[in-house]
Design an enzyme around this catalytic site. Sequence first.
Site, PDB file in Angstrom:
ATOM      1  N   GLY A 173       0.826  -1.198   0.000  1.00 43.10           N
ATOM      2  CA  GLY A 173       0.000   0.000   0.000  1.00 43.10           C
ATOM      3  C   GLY A 173       0.858   1.243   0.000  1.00 43.10           C
ATOM      4  N   ASP A 174       0.604   2.133   0.958  1.00 41.73           N
ATOM      5  CA  ASP A 174       1.394   3.367   1.050  1.00 41.73           C
ATOM      6  C   ASP A 174       2.341   3.326   2.247  1.00 41.73           C
ATOM      7  OD1 ASP A 174      -0.420   3.518   3.081  1.00 41.73           O
ATOM      8  OD2 ASP A 174      -1.146   5.538   2.626  1.00 41.73           O
TER       9      ASP A 174
END
Length: 223
Positions: A173-174
């Site tokens: 993800g981030d």
Amino acid sequence: MKKKNKTFFLTRHDINEMDRKHEFHLIGTTPNAWLGVPFILDKSTSGIIVVQSYVDSINFSETDVSLLEFVAQHLRTTLKYKRAQEQIQHQALHDSLTGLPNRSLFTDRLQHRMASRKRNCEGMFAILFLDLDHFKEINDSLGHFIGDLVLQEVSQRLTKCVRVNDTVARFGGDEFAILLEMIEAQSEALDAANRIINAIEKEFIFDGRQYFISVSIGIRCCT
């Protein structure tokens, strides 16, 4: 040489003629015979197996050609297998989007660093945990294509903010993590965090449009 990617055989006369025509520069004793078999990977020559004879009574035959081609074939198969294994290992330990080390490789390097510190009483190191702020909004409003471009650019900026021997990893993800291998003081970790914040807050430009994000960073120094 005209016989590129093909088995070729040179006699002493051939070698002397090519040397005379400056097709190659002969160094040392001129061989009586020269036999070369290339091995090809990915449709291009990756190397060549060469045997030479310096005895007038020893020349090469079709049997020698077949044997050398057999060796080249097995060498090509071995190298292909090795490359495939290396690619599989790389894919298992790296993020497919950014090319950064993944969580597994990061954990392995961290464990090695901790073991080295315990064994050799080496100096401090630090771990930085990063989350991109408002990244979900970019993904939701602009699509995953732009989101992926942002993540790739972020990975490049993070790598430029640390040293070559430090590890920048993407957890998914981030989420990112950074292992600062060796620091003299906690202030070095803070300086790295500030460089990262400044780098990430600069505009991202794709297709002539500007995008902005920020980053939250947690720091753990191991003394």
